[in-house]
Design an enzyme around this catalytic site. Structure first.
Site, PDB file in Angstrom:
ATOM      1  CE  LYS A 142      -3.739   5.093  -1.332  1.00 59.77           C
ATOM      2  NZ  LYS A 142      -4.795   5.598  -2.248  1.00 59.77           N
TER       3      LYS A 142
ATOM      4  CE1 TYR B 220      -3.775   2.412   0.868  1.00 59.59           C
ATOM      5  CE2 TYR B 220      -2.368   3.142   2.675  1.00 59.59           C
ATOM      6  CZ  TYR B 220      -3.484   3.317   1.883  1.00 59.59           C
ATOM      7  OH  TYR B 220      -4.310   4.386   2.105  1.00 59.59           O
TER       8      TYR B 220
END
Length: 305
Positions: A178, A174
């Site tokens: 991001k 993640y």
């Protein structure tokens, strides 16, 4: 705002992952400001697996019940066909497209040594590829409009995270996705400016299906007073960035939580040494030690003490 005209009156806005959480809040907020909204949601579970029904239609119903205009789109925006059909839905339904809000995503958290390749690929696919493909297809439309003598007042709002800026334990996939969204935002802002497109990113902190599980101790809604973690707190900035009123603001990342908005300044040069010749390994190490002693300490990775 003053006067009767709402901030996004007449604009057509796509919001991906808009069936729940932040995306739903953004869709409702845009509609409240006069936008016609394309509500995209694949209707998947928290880990990205198919859910029994899509919530996109329910958000459309909410918007219409409030007197707004909206249409649902259930395609997979991490595929070329899905992203292309998303843009076609806006154009076929409303005849124009003004703003793209990239918001879709899910989690598959593991410490790195336990992180499966499939979980790495799935998270990067939805977050990073799921930003790139809608951005690519909306940008192609706006480029064609510019070449046809109809330059748009176009806006893209991407969704990064504090995990992408500082890292987060157990969220290597993640965090990488991001962080990639920040890089994509900066490149898109530079490349698309000639077509009248502004591109910014937010790094929000709010209560969603993802954060309720990962940060349960800080995400509980209070019994009274200001609900700092309500997803609706994030939407006003997203709406403004997606409106014509944000003229001149592009290539920026904003961290936002509750009533706080912060302009993130990102990587910038710190202490530097230049020998003007090749270092030996020992010299390089000694020089790095001296530079680090002059440098600001790095930000703490989320989840560390």
């Amino acid at each position: 705002m003053s006067g009767n005209r709402r901030l996004c009156e007449g604009r057509v806005v796509i919001v991906t992952g808009a069936g729940r959480g932040l995306g739903r809040a953004h869709a409702l907020a845009y509609a409240a400001e006069g936008a016609r909204v394309v509500v995209n949601d694949l209707g998947v579970a928290l880990d990205g697996t198919p859910a029994p029904d899509s919530p996109a239609a329910r958000v459309v119903e909410e918007i219409r019940a409030g007197g707004g205009e909206a249409v649902a789109h259930g395609g997979d925006i991490a595929t070329t066909d899905g992203a292309a059909s998303l843009v076609r839905t806006a154009l076929d339904t409303y005849g124009r497209l003004d703003t793209l809000v990239n918001n879709a995503g899910f989690l598959r958290d593991r410490m790195l040594v336990n992180l499966d390749e499939d979980d790495w690929d799935a998270v990067l696919r939805v977050h990073l590829k799921g930003h790139f493909l809608p951005l690519k297809h909306t940008a192609a439309h706006w480029r064609a409009e510019t070449k046809a003598g109809r330059p748009p007042t176009a806006r893209i709002v991407n969704t990064s995270s504090g995990a992408g800026l500082l890292g987060s334990l157990g969220q290597g996939n993640y965090s990488a996705a991001k962080a990639g969204i920040v890089g994509l935002t900066l490149v898109a802002a530079a490349e698309l400016a000639r077509y009248g497109v502004q591109v910014n990113a937010i790094a929000p902190a709010a209560r969603t299906r993802m954060t309720e599980r990962t940060f349960a101790d800080t995400m509980t809604a209070p019994d009274t007073g200001f609900d700092t973690m309500a997803p609706e707190n994030i939407s006003p900035l997203v709406v403004w960035l997606g409106s014509a009123a944000s003229e001149g603001v592009t290539g920026r990342v904003f961290e936002t939580e509750g009533g706080r908005i912060t302009v993130m300044e990102g990587w910038h040069p710190g202490p530097t040494a230049d020998k003007r010749a090749r270092w030996t390994p020992g010299e390089a190490g000694e020089t790095v030690r001296k530079l680090l002693a002059e440098a600001e300490p790095p930000g703490s990775v989320y989840g560390t003490r």
